[in-house]
Design a protein around this motif. Sequence first.
Motif, PDB file in Angstrom:
ATOM      1  N   ASN A 453       0.842  -1.192   0.000  1.00  0.00           N
ATOM      2  CA  ASN A 453       0.000   0.000   0.000  1.00  0.00           C
ATOM      3  C   ASN A 453       0.879   1.244   0.000  1.00  0.00           C
ATOM      4  OD1 ASN A 453       0.597   0.790   2.842  1.00  0.00           O
ATOM      5  ND2 ASN A 453      -0.520  -1.111   3.326  1.00  0.00           N
ATOM      6  N   TYR A 454       0.224   2.397  -0.031  1.00  0.00           N
ATOM      7  CA  TYR A 454       0.966   3.655  -0.050  1.00  0.00           C
ATOM      8  C   TYR A 454       0.202   4.721   0.721  1.00  0.00           C
ATOM      9  CZ  TYR A 454      -2.295   5.045  -3.805  1.00  0.00           C
ATOM     10  OH  TYR A 454      -3.415   5.345  -4.537  1.00  0.00           O
ATOM     11  N   ASN A 455       0.920   5.769   1.102  1.00  0.00           N
ATOM     12  CA  ASN A 455       0.336   6.943   1.753  1.00  0.00           C
ATOM     13  C   ASN A 455       0.424   8.123   0.783  1.00  0.00           C
ATOM     14  OD1 ASN A 455       0.362   5.226   3.981  1.00  0.00           O
ATOM     15  ND2 ASN A 455       2.248   6.133   4.818  1.00  0.00           N
ATOM     16  N   ILE A 456      -0.482   9.074   0.963  1.00  0.00           N
ATOM     17  CA  ILE A 456      -0.481  10.214   0.053  1.00  0.00           C
ATOM     18  C   ILE A 456      -0.803  11.496   0.807  1.00  0.00           C
ATOM     19  CG2 ILE A 456      -2.931  10.222  -0.645  1.00  0.00           C
ATOM     20  CD1 ILE A 456      -1.843  10.448  -3.569  1.00  0.00           C
ATOM     21  N   THR A 457      -0.178  12.602   0.387  1.00  0.00           N
ATOM     22  CA  THR A 457      -0.538  13.934   0.886  1.00  0.00           C
ATOM     23  C   THR A 457      -0.811  14.829  -0.311  1.00  0.00           C
ATOM     24  OG1 THR A 457       1.724  14.809   0.942  1.00  0.00           O
ATOM     25  CG2 THR A 457       0.942  13.639   2.909  1.00  0.00           C
ATOM     26  N   LEU A 458      -1.794  15.713  -0.160  1.00  0.00           N
ATOM     27  CA  LEU A 458      -2.232  16.607  -1.231  1.00  0.00           C
ATOM     28  C   LEU A 458      -2.386  18.008  -0.666  1.00  0.00           C
ATOM     29  CD1 LEU A 458      -5.079  14.282  -2.564  1.00  0.00           C
ATOM     30  CD2 LEU A 458      -2.802  14.524  -3.569  1.00  0.00           C
ATOM     31  N   ASP A 459      -1.864  18.998  -1.381  1.00  0.00           N
ATOM     32  CA  ASP A 459      -1.884  20.382  -0.890  1.00  0.00           C
ATOM     33  C   ASP A 459      -3.005  21.155  -1.575  1.00  0.00           C
ATOM     34  OD1 ASP A 459      -1.374  23.079  -0.261  1.00  0.00           O
ATOM     35  OD2 ASP A 459       0.767  22.691  -0.045  1.00  0.00           O
ATOM     36  N   GLY A 460      -3.949  21.651  -0.771  1.00  0.00           N
ATOM     37  CA  GLY A 460      -5.095  22.391  -1.296  1.00  0.00           C
ATOM     38  C   GLY A 460      -4.977  23.892  -1.123  1.00  0.00           C
ATOM     39  N   THR A 461      -3.765  24.414  -1.071  1.00  0.00           N
ATOM     40  CA  THR A 461      -3.587  25.864  -0.945  1.00  0.00           C
ATOM     41  C   THR A 461      -4.323  26.584  -2.074  1.00  0.00           C
ATOM     42  OG1 THR A 461      -1.439  25.618   0.131  1.00  0.00           O
ATOM     43  CG2 THR A 461      -1.900  27.733  -0.927  1.00  0.00           C
ATOM     44  N   GLY A 462      -5.137  27.561  -1.709  1.00  0.00           N
ATOM     45  CA  GLY A 462      -5.895  28.308  -2.703  1.00  0.00           C
ATOM     46  C   GLY A 462      -7.295  27.778  -2.934  1.00  0.00           C
ATOM     47  N   PHE A 463      -7.641  26.611  -2.360  1.00  0.00           N
ATOM     48  CA  PHE A 463      -8.996  26.078  -2.505  1.00  0.00           C
ATOM     49  C   PHE A 463      -9.977  26.976  -1.740  1.00  0.00           C
ATOM     50  CE2 PHE A 463      -8.284  21.261  -3.433  1.00  0.00           C
ATOM     51  CZ  PHE A 463      -7.534  21.598  -4.545  1.00  0.00           C
ATOM     52  N   THR A 464     -11.138  27.233  -2.342  1.00  0.00           N
ATOM     53  CA  THR A 464     -12.127  28.116  -1.715  1.00  0.00           C
ATOM     54  C   THR A 464     -13.520  27.502  -1.635  1.00  0.00           C
ATOM     55  OG1 THR A 464     -12.614  29.164  -3.851  1.00  0.00           O
ATOM     56  CG2 THR A 464     -10.908  30.193  -2.489  1.00  0.00           C
ATOM     57  N   ALA A 465     -13.708  26.294  -2.202  1.00  0.00           N
ATOM     58  CA  ALA A 465     -15.056  25.715  -2.230  1.00  0.00           C
ATOM     59  C   ALA A 465     -15.596  25.490  -0.823  1.00  0.00           C
ATOM     60  CB  ALA A 465     -15.041  24.404  -3.003  1.00  0.00           C
ATOM     61  N   PHE A 466     -14.761  24.919   0.039  1.00  0.00           N
ATOM     62  CA  PHE A 466     -15.113  24.707   1.440  1.00  0.00           C
ATOM     63  C   PHE A 466     -13.884  25.019   2.282  1.00  0.00           C
ATOM     64  CE2 PHE A 466     -17.666  21.558  -0.949  1.00  0.00           C
ATOM     65  CZ  PHE A 466     -18.940  22.006  -0.626  1.00  0.00           C
ATOM     66  N   THR A 467     -14.088  25.043   3.578  1.00  0.00           N
ATOM     67  CA  THR A 467     -12.975  25.242   4.499  1.00  0.00           C
ATOM     68  C   THR A 467     -12.254  23.924   4.723  1.00  0.00           C
ATOM     69  OG1 THR A 467     -14.149  27.027   5.625  1.00  0.00           O
ATOM     70  CG2 THR A 467     -12.323  25.983   6.817  1.00  0.00           C
ATOM     71  N   ILE A 468     -10.919  23.963   4.612  1.00  0.00           N
ATOM     72  CA  ILE A 468     -10.128  22.771   4.924  1.00  0.00           C
ATOM     73  C   ILE A 468      -9.981  22.713   6.442  1.00  0.00           C
ATOM     74  CG2 ILE A 468      -7.896  21.621   4.641  1.00  0.00           C
ATOM     75  CD1 ILE A 468      -7.619  23.109   1.966  1.00  0.00           C
ATOM     76  N   ASP A 469     -10.508  21.639   7.043  1.00  0.00           N
ATOM     77  CA  ASP A 469     -10.438  21.490   8.497  1.00  0.00           C
ATOM     78  C   ASP A 469     -10.068  20.056   8.836  1.00  0.00           C
ATOM     79  OD1 ASP A 469     -12.762  19.988   8.142  1.00  0.00           O
ATOM     80  OD2 ASP A 469     -14.084  21.662   8.685  1.00  0.00           O
ATOM     81  N   GLY A 470     -10.180  19.715  10.116  1.00  0.00           N
ATOM     82  CA  GLY A 470      -9.741  18.402  10.578  1.00  0.00           C
ATOM     83  C   GLY A 470     -10.490  17.238   9.973  1.00  0.00           C
ATOM     84  N   SER A 471     -11.694  17.504   9.445  1.00  0.00           N
ATOM     85  CA  SER A 471     -12.490  16.411   8.886  1.00  0.00           C
ATOM     86  C   SER A 471     -12.400  16.329   7.359  1.00  0.00           C
ATOM     87  CB  SER A 471     -13.956  16.570   9.305  1.00  0.00           C
ATOM     88  OG  SER A 471     -14.504  17.755   8.752  1.00  0.00           O
ATOM     89  N   VAL A 497      -2.812  20.831   3.840  1.00  0.00           N
ATOM     90  CA  VAL A 497      -2.377  19.545   3.292  1.00  0.00           C
ATOM     91  C   VAL A 497      -3.231  18.421   3.872  1.00  0.00           C
ATOM     92  CG1 VAL A 497      -0.461  17.931   3.042  1.00  0.00           C
ATOM     93  CG2 VAL A 497      -0.031  20.403   2.978  1.00  0.00           C
ATOM     94  N   ALA A 498      -4.017  17.779   2.994  1.00  0.00           N
ATOM     95  CA  ALA A 498      -4.833  16.632   3.406  1.00  0.00           C
ATOM     96  C   ALA A 498      -4.012  15.357   3.267  1.00  0.00           C
ATOM     97  CB  ALA A 498      -6.093  16.555   2.557  1.00  0.00           C
ATOM     98  N   ARG A 499      -4.352  14.336   4.135  1.00  0.00           N
ATOM     99  CA  ARG A 499      -3.518  13.134   4.182  1.00  0.00           C
ATOM    100  C   ARG A 499      -4.384  11.876   4.217  1.00  0.00           C
ATOM    101  NH1 ARG A 499       0.062  13.744   9.326  1.00  0.00           N
ATOM    102  NH2 ARG A 499      -1.957  14.290  10.260  1.00  0.00           N
ATOM    103  N   ARG A 500      -3.829  10.810   3.626  1.00  0.00           N
ATOM    104  CA  ARG A 500      -4.516   9.515   3.645  1.00  0.00           C
ATOM    105  C   ARG A 500      -3.458   8.418   3.610  1.00  0.00           C
ATOM    106  NH1 ARG A 500     -10.193   9.077   4.548  1.00  0.00           N
ATOM    107  NH2 ARG A 500     -10.746   6.900   4.140  1.00  0.00           N
ATOM    108  N   ASN A 501      -3.641   7.388   4.441  1.00  0.00           N
ATOM    109  CA  ASN A 501      -2.685   6.281   4.516  1.00  0.00           C
ATOM    110  C   ASN A 501      -3.308   4.977   4.032  1.00  0.00           C
ATOM    111  OD1 ASN A 501      -0.749   7.961   5.514  1.00  0.00           O
ATOM    112  ND2 ASN A 501      -0.686   7.098   7.581  1.00  0.00           N
ATOM    113  N   THR A 502      -2.437   4.029   3.752  1.00  0.00           N
ATOM    114  CA  THR A 502      -2.768   2.634   3.392  1.00  0.00           C
ATOM    115  C   THR A 502      -3.727   2.543   2.211  1.00  0.00           C
ATOM    116  OG1 THR A 502      -4.544   2.468   5.051  1.00  0.00           O
ATOM    117  CG2 THR A 502      -2.309   1.823   5.742  1.00  0.00           C
ATOM    118  N   LEU A 503      -3.455   3.331   1.168  1.00  0.00           N
ATOM    119  CA  LEU A 503      -4.218   3.232  -0.074  1.00  0.00           C
ATOM    120  C   LEU A 503      -3.649   2.104  -0.931  1.00  0.00           C
ATOM    121  CD1 LEU A 503      -4.343   7.049  -0.853  1.00  0.00           C
ATOM    122  CD2 LEU A 503      -6.287   5.663  -0.154  1.00  0.00           C
ATOM    123  N   THR A 504      -4.486   1.557  -1.801  1.00  0.00           N
ATOM    124  CA  THR A 504      -4.034   0.440  -2.642  1.00  0.00           C
ATOM    125  C   THR A 504      -4.332   0.633  -4.122  1.00  0.00           C
ATOM    126  OG1 THR A 504      -6.120  -0.718  -2.205  1.00  0.00           O
ATOM    127  CG2 THR A 504      -4.242  -1.256  -0.776  1.00  0.00           C
TER     128      THR A 504
END
Length: 563
Positions: A453-471, A497-504
């Motif tokens: 599996n793999y982990n991934i991080t994605l940077d949403g700097t500049g996104f305005t559709a919704f607020t980036i928060d803990g959820s 930066v949103a994060r997700r682990n153990t993707l396949t």
Amino acid sequence: MDIFRLKTNISVFLLCFLLSSSFSLVKAQTTYISAQSGNWPTGSTWIGGVAPGAGDNAIIKDGHTVRLTTGGTGTFINDLTIEAGGVLDADNKEMNINGKFIVDGTYTSFDPSAQDLNFNGDTLGGTGTIAVNKPTSYFIFGTNTKVLPSAHLNVFGHIRIASGVTVTNHGMIEVSGELNGQNATSTWTNDAGSTVEAANLLMSTGVLNASASGNTVVYVQQADQAVKTPSASTYYNLTISGSGIKNTSSDLIINNDLTISSGTLNSNGNSLQIKGNWINAGDFTEGTGTITFNGTIDQSITNASGEVFYNLTVNKSSGSLILNNDVNVSGTLTMTSGVISAGTGVLILGTSTATTGTLSRTGGIIAGSFRRWINSTGTFLFPVGTSSNYHPLNITLNGLNSGGTLTSKFNESVPGNTGLPLFDNPDSVFNTFVDGYWELNKADGFNLGGANNYNITLDGTGFTAFTIDGSTRVLTRADAGSAWLAQGTHLSPVGNVARRNTLTTLSAHYAFGDTTNCYPPSTSAITGLNEVCTGTSGVSYSVTNNPPNTYNWIITGGTQASG
């Protein structure tokens, strides 16, 4: 009485001397025009029946061929003009020009025993041909000379610039032989807007100045040819043409365009700085040097077959580097600043699982597709985004069955809500962020392996559709036609930066998911007329406010009264 006669004789002598001197000065400026074809010293060749002298000017008219016959040090003239259709046949004699030399016709010495053409004037111009056929004879510049902006001259044979002499080219000169200096103090200067085409050695001895705005140096030899290192190592436009290999011997700076029209440019491990465009319709041997794009305006790389560099550095304070085709970097890709706009092309790092290349980034964005060769586990950066926002993707491979390539791209388009809402404990995901989504595609034998599996991080700097928060979630789908899934394990974002682990799933798309709004963001049209007649007032416009959306109002030819 004797004294009076003596004074009178002296006065007459002085008067005669002054008249004689004046006559000589006038005679020195006499211009002789050819009357017919013939030998230079023959009076009937010239209008008036007298041949020009060393201090005179001469014009050879259209349809006339004038032949030199004087041996020894040759024929001397001040200004010489050869009109279009006119010919001066030097045969095997030497010619000496001490004033202005304008060639719209032909100066030729196509004789096995051709002698030098000595130019000691200050101005060269015309659109004709100068030919000095003998390999050991030269068109010699003996004094500082200006080539007129209107000039477009073809020189067959060799040019030699004398010691301490500077030739300043404002026009266009094409040279079939060597263009060389007598020693290190000889100088050829390409001034603004000028062009020199060299089909042999170009200032292998002496100084080449080629940095003036708009000037171009073209290497056109139909064989291997050395590329001269100019003063300050700087060209403005450099063009490689002809055939064979054109070899650089040091690092070069190109203040505008580098064009390889045909043949091969071999950098021999030297580096090139390009401030304009890279256009390659021939071949480039990259060696182990670095190509740096550091212009302050938009630049482009064009090669229909795809370009290959060893090291590539992008360091642009403004403007974009536009890839019109695929560009492959086998060594190190250094991103310091600026936008790399890949368009329909792909920026590729590495050439195989044996040569994966190195990425060094301190700034800059790849707007488009970026492909990396990967042969091991670990974390790999894909510095993608848009022309205005950096949205990097980092993937950490926790296992790998076999290496290959991964290609990433950020798409600035709505990802859609197929498969939503979905439950991702303890929240429900209702919408994707409409700001865009990422894709990551495998190829060339890349196989994560079923147990890995793999982990991934994605940077949403500049996104305005919704607020980036803990959820805020990272959602995954296999492709554009598949439903969004909450695969793997959620980790709370760090900043944007949103994060997700153990993707396949690979290949895959990724988007941000919002858990706080049941409905997606909506927009409404601006109401009002597109055009208003001159003198009209009180026209109203409105739009429904749907935060966090914003609207830009552009008024042309009028003023905003309120609102």
